[in-house]
Design a protein around this motif. Structure first.
Motif, PDB file in Angstrom:
ATOM      1  N   GLY A 113       0.778  -1.244   0.066  1.00  0.00           N
ATOM      2  CA  GLY A 113      -0.021   0.001  -0.025  1.00  0.00           C
ATOM      3  C   GLY A 113       0.834   1.211   0.027  1.00  0.00           C
ATOM      4  N   VAL A 114       1.827   1.261   0.864  1.00  0.00           N
ATOM      5  CA  VAL A 114       2.766   2.587   0.982  1.00  0.00           C
ATOM      6  C   VAL A 114       3.511   2.690  -0.259  1.00  0.00           C
ATOM      7  CG1 VAL A 114       4.698   3.561   2.215  1.00  0.00           C
ATOM      8  CG2 VAL A 114       2.808   2.569   3.272  1.00  0.00           C
ATOM      9  N   ALA A 115       3.904   1.581  -0.987  1.00  0.00           N
ATOM     10  CA  ALA A 115       4.841   1.446  -2.191  1.00  0.00           C
ATOM     11  C   ALA A 115       3.820   2.124  -3.204  1.00  0.00           C
ATOM     12  CB  ALA A 115       5.312   0.356  -2.393  1.00  0.00           C
ATOM     13  N   LEU A 116       2.736   1.684  -3.478  1.00  0.00           N
ATOM     14  CA  LEU A 116       1.765   1.981  -4.493  1.00  0.00           C
ATOM     15  C   LEU A 116       1.488   3.385  -4.346  1.00  0.00           C
ATOM     16  CD1 LEU A 116       0.152   0.847  -6.884  1.00  0.00           C
ATOM     17  CD2 LEU A 116      -1.535   0.158  -5.400  1.00  0.00           C
ATOM     18  N   ALA A 117       1.126   3.906  -3.082  1.00  0.00           N
ATOM     19  CA  ALA A 117       0.479   5.254  -2.901  1.00  0.00           C
ATOM     20  C   ALA A 117       1.771   6.145  -3.184  1.00  0.00           C
ATOM     21  CB  ALA A 117       0.172   5.363  -1.490  1.00  0.00           C
ATOM     22  N   ASP A 118       2.809   5.833  -2.751  1.00  0.00           N
ATOM     23  CA  ASP A 118       3.989   6.861  -3.013  1.00  0.00           C
ATOM     24  C   ASP A 118       4.458   6.889  -4.415  1.00  0.00           C
ATOM     25  OD1 ASP A 118       5.467   8.630  -1.143  1.00  0.00           O
ATOM     26  OD2 ASP A 118       7.566   7.859  -2.373  1.00  0.00           O
ATOM     27  N   THR A 119       4.434   5.684  -5.047  1.00  0.00           N
ATOM     28  CA  THR A 119       4.566   5.658  -6.371  1.00  0.00           C
ATOM     29  C   THR A 119       3.735   6.511  -7.330  1.00  0.00           C
ATOM     30  OG1 THR A 119       5.828   3.473  -6.383  1.00  0.00           O
ATOM     31  CG2 THR A 119       5.238   4.196  -8.317  1.00  0.00           C
ATOM     32  N   ILE A 120       2.410   6.230  -6.884  1.00  0.00           N
ATOM     33  CA  ILE A 120       1.172   7.053  -7.625  1.00  0.00           C
ATOM     34  C   ILE A 120       1.589   8.617  -7.574  1.00  0.00           C
ATOM     35  CG2 ILE A 120      -1.221   7.379  -7.878  1.00  0.00           C
ATOM     36  CD1 ILE A 120      -1.795   4.620  -7.275  1.00  0.00           C
ATOM     37  N   LEU A 121       1.803   9.006  -6.076  1.00  0.00           N
ATOM     38  CA  LEU A 121       2.281  10.389  -5.870  1.00  0.00           C
ATOM     39  C   LEU A 121       3.204  10.728  -6.758  1.00  0.00           C
ATOM     40  CD1 LEU A 121       1.699  10.302  -2.110  1.00  0.00           C
ATOM     41  CD2 LEU A 121       0.187  11.613  -3.885  1.00  0.00           C
ATOM     42  N   TYR A 122       4.314  10.037  -6.747  1.00  0.00           N
ATOM     43  CA  TYR A 122       5.523  10.459  -7.744  1.00  0.00           C
ATOM     44  C   TYR A 122       5.038  10.550  -9.161  1.00  0.00           C
ATOM     45  CZ  TYR A 122       9.631   9.852 -10.343  1.00  0.00           C
ATOM     46  OH  TYR A 122      10.561  10.165 -11.463  1.00  0.00           O
ATOM     47  N   VAL A 123       4.392   9.681  -9.809  1.00  0.00           N
ATOM     48  CA  VAL A 123       3.880   9.683 -11.087  1.00  0.00           C
ATOM     49  C   VAL A 123       3.258  11.079 -11.346  1.00  0.00           C
ATOM     50  CG1 VAL A 123       2.579   8.865 -12.887  1.00  0.00           C
ATOM     51  CG2 VAL A 123       4.223   7.246 -11.492  1.00  0.00           C
ATOM     52  N   VAL A 124       2.169  11.163 -10.282  1.00  0.00           N
ATOM     53  CA  VAL A 124       1.438  12.330 -10.569  1.00  0.00           C
ATOM     54  C   VAL A 124       2.001  13.485 -10.557  1.00  0.00           C
ATOM     55  CG1 VAL A 124      -0.577  13.775  -9.706  1.00  0.00           C
ATOM     56  CG2 VAL A 124      -0.832  11.291  -9.958  1.00  0.00           C
ATOM     57  N   TYR A 125       2.868  13.955  -9.479  1.00  0.00           N
ATOM     58  CA  TYR A 125       3.661  14.870  -9.094  1.00  0.00           C
ATOM     59  C   TYR A 125       4.850  15.198 -10.321  1.00  0.00           C
ATOM     60  CZ  TYR A 125       1.830  16.182  -4.797  1.00  0.00           C
ATOM     61  OH  TYR A 125       0.947  16.439  -3.680  1.00  0.00           O
ATOM     62  N   SER A 126       5.575  14.084 -11.083  1.00  0.00           N
ATOM     63  CA  SER A 126       6.137  14.061 -12.221  1.00  0.00           C
ATOM     64  C   SER A 126       5.454  14.780 -13.333  1.00  0.00           C
ATOM     65  CB  SER A 126       6.662  12.952 -12.566  1.00  0.00           C
ATOM     66  OG  SER A 126       7.694  12.536 -11.603  1.00  0.00           O
ATOM     67  N   PHE A 127       4.140  14.124 -13.523  1.00  0.00           N
ATOM     68  CA  PHE A 127       3.481  14.550 -14.577  1.00  0.00           C
ATOM     69  C   PHE A 127       2.850  16.150 -14.739  1.00  0.00           C
ATOM     70  CE2 PHE A 127      -0.850  14.754 -16.982  1.00  0.00           C
ATOM     71  CZ  PHE A 127      -0.419  14.355 -18.185  1.00  0.00           C
ATOM     72  N   VAL A 128       2.582  16.665 -13.600  1.00  0.00           N
ATOM     73  CA  VAL A 128       2.560  18.068 -13.332  1.00  0.00           C
ATOM     74  C   VAL A 128       3.459  18.877 -13.095  1.00  0.00           C
ATOM     75  CG1 VAL A 128       0.022  17.612 -12.792  1.00  0.00           C
ATOM     76  CG2 VAL A 128       1.725  17.793 -10.879  1.00  0.00           C
ATOM     77  N   GLN A 129       4.661  18.414 -13.384  1.00  0.00           N
ATOM     78  CA  GLN A 129       5.993  19.033 -13.225  1.00  0.00           C
ATOM     79  C   GLN A 129       6.512  19.669 -11.711  1.00  0.00           C
ATOM     80  OE1 GLN A 129       6.199  21.150 -16.870  1.00  0.00           O
ATOM     81  NE2 GLN A 129       6.788  19.423 -18.015  1.00  0.00           N
ATOM     82  N   ILE A 130       5.902  18.903 -10.923  1.00  0.00           N
ATOM     83  CA  ILE A 130       6.133  19.441  -9.394  1.00  0.00           C
ATOM     84  C   ILE A 130       7.667  18.882  -8.864  1.00  0.00           C
ATOM     85  CG2 ILE A 130       5.564  19.419  -6.967  1.00  0.00           C
ATOM     86  CD1 ILE A 130       2.731  19.900  -7.881  1.00  0.00           C
ATOM     87  N   THR A 131       7.896  17.507  -9.437  1.00  0.00           N
ATOM     88  CA  THR A 131       9.042  16.974  -9.123  1.00  0.00           C
ATOM     89  C   THR A 131       9.676  16.534 -10.516  1.00  0.00           C
ATOM     90  OG1 THR A 131       9.884  15.211  -7.949  1.00  0.00           O
ATOM     91  CG2 THR A 131       7.868  14.594  -8.972  1.00  0.00           C
TER      92      THR A 131
END
Length: 175
Positions: A113-131
């Motif tokens: 759950g934590v790996a999935l949540a953090d990976t989804i957050l990384y992908v979303v933030y990469s997509f919107v160019q926050i990270t």
């Protein structure tokens, strides 16, 4: 008061999650490692495993609500934590139907759950160019330390709340 236990503990964890980094030693905080506390998610994973049964989705509703609160209080992008936490809890709920509820299962589901949540957050933030962190840097510098820190929190939280959450679930299922 019993029926408010889950919500009140989630609210308490929301407040404490914001102070989590100040509880760590400064040598760890100012290193290259990035740790994100997902304390509400960890607690909701325990709720999913021990409170919800096959046809109740209380943890998903709590994930939606407290994910939105996380977005409002700590992030600049509304809906990211709300959607991520709800999706992850829903997936864990489905996986929990296949497994027997115990410490080992809950631990494995917490890691997933934590790996999935953090990976989804990384992908979303990469997509919107926050990270702009590269994938390998993300895995080594953020995902692994986040998993380790949240598993330590899971090991501390599990014996404190498991019986209480299980008993509340039994009361709900018997009425």
């Amino acid at each position: 008061m019993r029926r408010y236990f889950i919500g009140l503990l989630c609210l308490f964890l929301l407040v404490m999650q914001g102070m989590a980094m100040s509880l760590l030693p400064s040598s760890l905080v100012y290193s290259d490692l990035l740790m994100t506390p997902h304390w509400i998610l960890i607690f909701l994973l325990i709720v999913t495993v021990f409170y919800d049964n096959d046809n109740t989705y209380y943890a998903v509703w709590y994930a939606l609500f407290f994910g939105l609160l996380l977005d409002v209080v700590y992030t600049g992008v509304l809906g990211v934590y709300m959607a991520t936490y709800a999706i992850v809890i829903y997936i864990i709920h489905g996986l929990n139907k296949l497994l027997h509820a115990n410490f080992v299962t809950a631990s494995i589901l917490a890691v997933v759950g934590v790996a999935l949540a953090d990976t989804i957050l990384y992908v979303v933030y990469s997509f919107v160019q926050i990270t702009a962190m590269a994938w390998w840097d993300y895995v080594v510098l953020r995902l692994l330390p986040t998993l380790a820190a949240n598993m330590i929190f899971f090991i501390i939280l599990y014996p404190l709340v498991k019986e209480r959450v299980f008993n509340l679930g039994e009361e709900i299922n018997n009425t």
